[in-house]
Every structure is written in structure tokens, then in C-alpha cells.
Design a protein around this motif. Sequence first.
Motif, PDB file in Angstrom:
ATOM      1  N   PRO A 125       0.538  -0.913   0.245  1.00  0.00           N
ATOM      2  CA  PRO A 125      -0.086   0.300  -0.347  1.00  0.00           C
ATOM      3  C   PRO A 125       1.166   1.289   0.066  1.00  0.00           C
ATOM      4  N   ALA A 126       1.854   1.099   0.645  1.00  0.00           N
ATOM      5  CA  ALA A 126       2.706   2.752   0.639  1.00  0.00           C
ATOM      6  C   ALA A 126       3.712   2.742  -1.039  1.00  0.00           C
ATOM      7  N   ALA A 127       4.116   1.743  -1.448  1.00  0.00           N
ATOM      8  CA  ALA A 127       4.845   1.903  -2.658  1.00  0.00           C
ATOM      9  C   ALA A 127       3.104   2.308  -3.554  1.00  0.00           C
ATOM     10  N   THR A 128       2.752   1.692  -3.606  1.00  0.00           N
ATOM     11  CA  THR A 128       1.192   2.061  -4.213  1.00  0.00           C
ATOM     12  C   THR A 128       1.053   3.752  -3.942  1.00  0.00           C
ATOM     13  N   LEU A 129       0.727   4.056  -2.921  1.00  0.00           N
ATOM     14  CA  LEU A 129       0.741   5.289  -3.303  1.00  0.00           C
ATOM     15  C   LEU A 129       1.936   6.109  -3.423  1.00  0.00           C
ATOM     16  N   ALA A 130       2.841   5.818  -3.189  1.00  0.00           N
ATOM     17  CA  ALA A 130       4.211   6.753  -3.454  1.00  0.00           C
ATOM     18  C   ALA A 130       3.629   6.286  -4.909  1.00  0.00           C
ATOM     19  N   GLU A 131       3.350   5.900  -5.732  1.00  0.00           N
ATOM     20  CA  GLU A 131       3.692   5.314  -7.276  1.00  0.00           C
ATOM     21  C   GLU A 131       2.648   6.555  -7.647  1.00  0.00           C
TER      22      GLU A 131
ATOM     23  N   GLU B 205       9.768  -1.384  -8.042  1.00  0.00           N
ATOM     24  CA  GLU B 205       8.441  -2.286  -8.460  1.00  0.00           C
ATOM     25  C   GLU B 205       7.261  -2.859  -7.406  1.00  0.00           C
ATOM     26  N   GLY B 206       7.242  -2.059  -6.367  1.00  0.00           N
ATOM     27  CA  GLY B 206       6.744  -2.608  -5.345  1.00  0.00           C
ATOM     28  C   GLY B 206       5.278  -2.438  -5.464  1.00  0.00           C
ATOM     29  N   GLY B 207       4.771  -1.523  -5.846  1.00  0.00           N
ATOM     30  CA  GLY B 207       2.972  -1.213  -5.541  1.00  0.00           C
ATOM     31  C   GLY B 207       2.581  -1.456  -7.053  1.00  0.00           C
ATOM     32  N   ALA B 208       1.626  -0.858  -6.521  1.00  0.00           N
ATOM     33  CA  ALA B 208      -0.150  -1.839  -7.626  1.00  0.00           C
ATOM     34  C   ALA B 208       0.188  -1.139  -9.015  1.00  0.00           C
ATOM     35  N   VAL B 209       1.278  -0.153  -9.015  1.00  0.00           N
ATOM     36  CA  VAL B 209       0.654   0.447 -10.631  1.00  0.00           C
ATOM     37  C   VAL B 209       1.909  -0.182 -11.653  1.00  0.00           C
ATOM     38  N   SER B 210       2.795  -0.956 -10.263  1.00  0.00           N
ATOM     39  CA  SER B 210       3.847  -1.741 -11.414  1.00  0.00           C
ATOM     40  C   SER B 210       3.649  -2.751 -11.702  1.00  0.00           C
ATOM     41  N   GLN B 211       3.052  -3.451 -10.359  1.00  0.00           N
ATOM     42  CA  GLN B 211       2.440  -4.765 -11.259  1.00  0.00           C
ATOM     43  C   GLN B 211       1.554  -4.651 -12.853  1.00  0.00           C
ATOM     44  N   LEU B 212       1.077  -3.474 -12.773  1.00  0.00           N
ATOM     45  CA  LEU B 212       0.306  -3.134 -14.181  1.00  0.00           C
ATOM     46  C   LEU B 212       1.170  -2.844 -14.883  1.00  0.00           C
ATOM     47  N   LEU B 213       1.894  -2.350 -14.666  1.00  0.00           N
ATOM     48  CA  LEU B 213       2.656  -1.900 -15.920  1.00  0.00           C
ATOM     49  C   LEU B 213       3.767  -2.890 -16.619  1.00  0.00           C
ATOM     50  N   LYS B 214       4.130  -4.765 -15.242  1.00  0.00           N
ATOM     51  CA  LYS B 214       4.004  -5.620 -15.764  1.00  0.00           C
ATOM     52  C   LYS B 214       3.563  -6.797 -16.716  1.00  0.00           C
ATOM     53  N   SER B 215       2.241  -6.313 -16.346  1.00  0.00           N
ATOM     54  CA  SER B 215       0.957  -7.112 -17.252  1.00  0.00           C
ATOM     55  C   SER B 215       1.315  -7.560 -18.646  1.00  0.00           C
TER      56      SER B 215
END
Length: 162
Positions: A12-18, A55-65
Motif C-alpha cells: 500500500p505504501a509503494a502503491t501510494l508513492a507510485e 517494483e513494489g506497488g500496484a502501478v508497477s504490477q500493472l506495468l508488468k502485465s
Amino acid sequence: KGGAQLARLNSPAATLAEGLLVVAAAALIAVPEAMLPLLAYDLLFAGLVLVFAAEGGAVSQLLKSRFLLLVGAVSYSLYMVHGLVQSLFLTALAWLAALAGQGRLFVPVAGANRPGLAAHSGLAADLVGLAALVAALLAALAVYRLVEAPARQWTRRRAGMR
């Protein structure tokens, strides 16, 4: 060390930062007249690199789709074919408009030297734009698979021979 600390951020913190950094970057791009000091842009870019490297947040995970990785792989091919696809679509639409007796389907786009769909077209313009995007992506995928990837393999084999 900074990347390692960011990697320890919980999701959640990484997602917020991203998310905050993406919004800040979008705001700076959308409002170029903000005229912030260059240091602000440098700090924002450094923050983007550090946070996304973890690569810890949800945006990073989305970009790795899988889909976005494929779009990234074909991006150069997309760059190479998009103008041709756009030109073909505009030519086809002008031809169809002439056949239908709709001579003014196109109006000049402000600040550009290219025709665009008339603003009153609404949904039709959106559908044509979406169709052009899909056609450009499909053409880019074909160019990638038939030209770019084989050429890359050929050059790698050739370099390995030396």
C-alpha cells in the motif's frame, strides 16, 4: 541503498508513492506553463526512477502485465506504422464521405495541418479513433513479428559468429 529501502515498503505504501508520483508527473506535463524550477523536474524524475525500480506497488504490477509488456515490445514498430495507419484511415474516410455526399466530414484541426473528424461527429469520431488505434496496434504487432524480431535474431546470430 535507496532502492533496497523502497523495496521494503509494503505494497500500500509503494502503491501510494507510485500513484502520487504519477499524478505529479501528469500534472507537470499537463500544465507546462507552471514554469517550475528545473530542480523540481529533476527531483520528480529521480523519485519516479527510485520508486518504480523497487517494483513494489500496484502501478508497477500493472506495468508488468502481459499486455503492457507486449505493447512495450512493439512500441518502436507502433511508432513506425502509426502515421501510415492514420493516413490510410483519413484517406478512407474522405473517400467514404465523398461517396456519401458528405463533403465536409473533415474540418481543419486547430494548430495542425492535418484534417480531423468534425467535432459534431461525437461517437463516430471516437469509434473511428478506436478502430485506428486497434489497426495501428495490429499492424505494429505484424511488423514486430515479421520484421523486427527476426532482424534482431539475425543480428544476434551474426554478432555471435564474430
